[in-house]
Every structure is written in C-alpha cells, then in structure tokens.
Motif scaffolding. Sequence first.
Motif, PDB file in Angstrom:
ATOM      1  N   ARG A  21       0.828  -1.213   0.000  1.00  0.00           N
ATOM      2  CA  ARG A  21       0.000   0.000   0.000  1.00  0.00           C
ATOM      3  C   ARG A  21       0.857   1.256   0.000  1.00  0.00           C
ATOM      4  N   LYS A  22       0.208   2.364  -0.258  1.00  0.00           N
ATOM      5  CA  LYS A  22       0.916   3.647  -0.246  1.00  0.00           C
ATOM      6  C   LYS A  22       1.334   4.041   1.177  1.00  0.00           C
ATOM      7  N   MET A  23       2.021   5.160   1.280  1.00  0.00           N
ATOM      8  CA  MET A  23       2.643   5.561   2.544  1.00  0.00           C
ATOM      9  C   MET A  23       1.640   5.950   3.618  1.00  0.00           C
ATOM     10  N   PHE A  24       0.566   6.653   3.236  1.00  0.00           N
ATOM     11  CA  PHE A  24      -0.344   7.164   4.269  1.00  0.00           C
ATOM     12  C   PHE A  24      -1.805   6.815   4.017  1.00  0.00           C
ATOM     13  N   CYS A  25      -2.072   5.914   3.053  1.00  0.00           N
ATOM     14  CA  CYS A  25      -3.453   5.527   2.794  1.00  0.00           C
ATOM     15  C   CYS A  25      -3.472   4.067   2.342  1.00  0.00           C
ATOM     16  N   ASP A  26      -4.669   3.546   2.053  1.00  0.00           N
ATOM     17  CA  ASP A  26      -4.785   2.132   1.696  1.00  0.00           C
ATOM     18  C   ASP A  26      -4.699   1.865   0.198  1.00  0.00           C
ATOM     19  N   CYS A  27      -4.381   2.879  -0.580  1.00  0.00           N
ATOM     20  CA  CYS A  27      -4.280   2.667  -2.022  1.00  0.00           C
ATOM     21  C   CYS A  27      -3.164   1.677  -2.333  1.00  0.00           C
ATOM     22  N   ILE A  28      -3.380   0.906  -3.421  1.00  0.00           N
ATOM     23  CA  ILE A  28      -2.347  -0.023  -3.874  1.00  0.00           C
ATOM     24  C   ILE A  28      -1.116   0.769  -4.335  1.00  0.00           C
ATOM     25  N   ASN A  39      -5.170   4.347  -8.799  1.00  0.00           N
ATOM     26  CA  ASN A  39      -4.870   4.060  -7.397  1.00  0.00           C
ATOM     27  C   ASN A  39      -4.851   5.352  -6.599  1.00  0.00           C
ATOM     28  N   ILE A  40      -6.038   5.911  -6.423  1.00  0.00           N
ATOM     29  CA  ILE A  40      -6.112   7.174  -5.682  1.00  0.00           C
ATOM     30  C   ILE A  40      -7.298   7.131  -4.734  1.00  0.00           C
ATOM     31  N   CYS A  41      -7.260   7.945  -3.698  1.00  0.00           N
ATOM     32  CA  CYS A  41      -8.354   8.011  -2.726  1.00  0.00           C
ATOM     33  C   CYS A  41      -8.358   9.411  -2.128  1.00  0.00           C
ATOM     34  N   PRO A  42      -9.333   9.725  -1.321  1.00  0.00           N
ATOM     35  CA  PRO A  42      -9.374  11.089  -0.759  1.00  0.00           C
ATOM     36  C   PRO A  42      -8.106  11.457   0.022  1.00  0.00           C
ATOM     37  N   VAL A  43      -7.438  10.465   0.648  1.00  0.00           N
ATOM     38  CA  VAL A  43      -6.241  10.811   1.436  1.00  0.00           C
ATOM     39  C   VAL A  43      -5.112  11.273   0.521  1.00  0.00           C
ATOM     40  N   CYS A  44      -4.765  10.429  -0.493  1.00  0.00           N
ATOM     41  CA  CYS A  44      -3.617  10.819  -1.331  1.00  0.00           C
ATOM     42  C   CYS A  44      -3.993  11.894  -2.337  1.00  0.00           C
ATOM     43  N   MET A  45      -5.307  12.224  -2.428  1.00  0.00           N
ATOM     44  CA  MET A  45      -5.703  13.357  -3.259  1.00  0.00           C
ATOM     45  C   MET A  45      -5.909  14.606  -2.407  1.00  0.00           C
TER      46      MET A  45
HETATM   47 ZN    ZN Z   1      -4.746   6.897  -1.516  1.00  0.00          ZN
END
Ligand code: ZN
Length: 478
Positions: A21-28, A39-45
Amino acid sequence: MEKIYYTTIGLEIHAEMNTKRKMFCDCINDPFHSAPNQNICPVCMAHPGTLPVPNKQAIENVIRVGLAIAKNGANDGLGNIANFSEFDRKNYFYPDIPKGYQISQYKNPIVTGGHLAGVDITRIHLEEDTATSKHSADKTLIDYNRAGVPLMELVTEPCIHTAEDAAKFGRGLQLLLQYLGVSEANMEKGEMRVELNLSISPDPKVFGTKVEVKNINSFSAVERAAKFEIGRMKMLYEAGREAEIVQETRGWDEVKQQTFSQRSKENSADYRYFPEPDIPKFYLHEMFELDALKNNLPELPQQKRDRYKNDFSIKDEDIESFVYDRDLALWFESVCAILNDHAKIKTASNYITSDYLGIKKSNLEAKLPSVQNFAELIELLSTNQINSRTAKDILLVIVTNDQSPKAYAETNDLLQKNDPEALKKVAQQIIDANPNIIEAYKAGKESVLMSLVGQIMKQTNGSANPQMVLEILKELLR
Ligand code: ZN
Ligand code: ADP
Ligand code: MG
C-alpha cells in the motif's frame, strides 16, 4: 603548472519502497499502473478532513536498510536506528503534490549514520513520492498513481571524490536494496533516483560552492554528469570566472550530454518545515523487534563476496558477476556442491563468467543448462577426457539444447583419443603426406611441427590430446 582542484561529491538517493500500500493511505502501491489515476483516494488526493496513517511496512523497510549498513561498518548494532522519529511537512507548491506540502522527515529521521562501500551515510528518512507529470506543448497531464508511494531518501556525507566512486556507490546501494527486497531500485524506471551534489575547490580544506544535479537515469549517466560538471567548474575557475559558480539545481540532458541550470537552490528555510500535526511521533525501539529484524537480514552483498572468496577462492571479477546475478549465483553454488574441488570450481567459474555470459550476449536463446549436465562437462574437461576446444563447443550446444555432455561427446566422437596406437597411425599418415614440412623440421625448424599437430587435431575432430600428439610426432621422427 596546471592547477589542482579537489572534487567533493555527496549523494541524495531516493528509492520507492516495495510495499503493498501507499505511505499514508490504503491505495495499492503500483506507480506503473497502465491507466492513470486509478490508485487514488481522498487521502492521497488531499481532500479536506482526511488524515494520514503511516505504513508500518515502509518504516520497517527503512529500518532494515539502516540495520544492513550498520552491520557492514564500524557502527555495529542498533545504534543508528533512532529512538524516536517523526514526520514533518515540507511546504512547497507544485501540481504534483496535491496537499501543497509533502510529508517528509526533517529533524528526526529513522536512520542516522552507517557505512556502505567506504562511504559515510548521513541519514535515511521516509517521505511520500509525488505524482508524475506529462508535459506537452499546450498542457500538462498529471497521474496521481505515484502520489503517496513510500519513498526512502538516503543522504551521504560529502566524502566522495571521483565521478567513478559516485556511480559505484549508487550501484552498491541498488544491489543492497535489491538483496533486502525493499525496492526494485530500477534507475531507468525511476524507482531509484540519484541526485549529485558536487563542488570543486583549489583548497582541500575549503569546500567550493556546490551545485545539485538531477534527472539522472542511469549509473553511467551519474558518472558522465559528474565528469561534465567537474569540467565545467574547472573551466570557470581557469577563466577567473568562479563567481559564476552559484548554488543551484541543474538538470542532466542525456541527449546533449551536459548539465543546464534549472533554478537557484532553495534552502531548507524556504520549505517552512514543521512537525506533521496529524501523526504522533513514534518510538522505533518499542514498535519493532529490532534484534529480530537484524538477525533475519538475508545474506548481504559484502557477506556474499567474503563467502565466495573463502569457499570457492575464485577471481574477484568472477565474484562480482555472481554477486550481481543472484539466480546465476544460486545455480553456480549447486554446481560447486557437485564438483566439490577447488580446481574444478575455478574452471567452472571461468566457463560461466567468461564463456556462458559471453554466449548470452550474442544469443538471446541461450539458457543455463542443468546443474548436472554442466558439472559433467567440467568433469570431462578436468579429467582430460575432452580438451578445452571441445568443452567450449559442447557448452555452445547445451545452452540451447540441454543434454548430457558425455553422451554428446560419445555420439559425436569427441572424447579425446588418448590411445597411443591409434594416434600413431594418424600421425604417420600426416607425416607421409607432408614431406616438405618434415624436411624443414629435420633441418632444425622445430616450430613447423605445430602445423602437423594442427592437422592431426583436425583429422581426429579435435578429440586428440595435443600434448600427446606432439610427443608421438617427435618420437616417430627421431
Ligand atoms: Zn490513496
Ligand atoms: P542542502 O541543505 O543544500 O540540501 P545538505 O547539507 O543537506 O545541503 O547536503 C545535501 C547533500 O550535499 C549531501 O549529500 C551532502 O553530503 C552534500 N554536500 C554538502 N556540501 C557539499 C559540498 N560542498 N560539495 C559537495 N557536496 C556537498
Ligand atoms: Mg538537504
């Protein structure tokens, strides 16, 4: 007299961590995903109200690198792993960094100190990677698949003095990361990125103004960029224009083979670093079983070099081939187990690192033969059942058509004919057919005999033992 300039180089090296997963969220964590922005989500965006949660695996990866470089050097133990560590915000605006800051580490990195390949390591910290931008004439497209991927940054002391050593350190670190399995560390893909910091000075006790060189995509480019930059600075000194050497970030242009000014270098004050308020500081010696992590490190490149030297006593150059190719090394170790003899192992190593790797360069189909068949080939050669010419020929066969060298040699009549009576017959035929050569030999020109040896070798399909052939010839002509 030509003036001497002292070169100083320090490296800053980034490597993408191999995590799910990414550094600070659950994205692959898959920065090379073929479709952009998957592979994006509200955290990494960076949507408002979201909170970062650190990836423990990424922290563990960096700790393992720290333990590996502590173990290799004087800094033995766990001493270079921080007691506590924390994240900081590094503020700057760029579209590839959606929050307007990058979560990085400033005052309290995970690792401080250590040695690798004769170079002192300043620190290793963890941060998040940026998005990738694709610029075209009228627009820039941004792919956030890479945004938030765990990124390790290693900083060395300014203790490197040549372009070659800078590249060598890069290669050594890449190998270490790959052995540890913490990063693929492919330079061409940007999984590992080397930034050069470089200065020259006429006075060894005073550092010159340093420039930073980025956009370097291979280790050979590290070397070329450093050489170019050293040359450029020397030229400015020689022309009395050293004032034009300014602290700046330069890019490496692979097409023009030169560096170019990108921007004047910001210093850390410009980034307004401050502790990331959304992540508590963390206590590494409590969060991790450091002793266990240390004891479970795999064999590292230097340990492998030492072991190969001790166990196999093969050439350093051969050892490097094995250290850089772990599959080949594993295969070779199985061959050694069968041969179980220093002289045979040396021969085997030679045939692999020069002949086999040579064949592979020109023949993409060539594959390692089975361990058994290769060991059999070395046995035949070592016991003089075949000569080295035949051994090379058979190797050429078995790398595309794996089979028993012994059976192959028998079928094709390649086993050395060391039967003196049979060889005598062939030798006599050749003598009879070459009266001129015999005359020259009898007149004292001993070297002409080698052409007869050659003819006999040809007649016997290379299967005769050349030494024996020579002796038989001499005997017949006495
Ligand atoms: Zn993310
Ligand atoms: P900055 O604050 O500009 O980033 P750092 O002190 O953090 O500078 O050092 C960054 C890198 O530059 C390190 O790898 C360091 O070893 C190297 N470095 C520092 N001073 C010099 C110098 N005078 N010449 C070459 N490299 C240097
Ligand atoms: Mg710095």
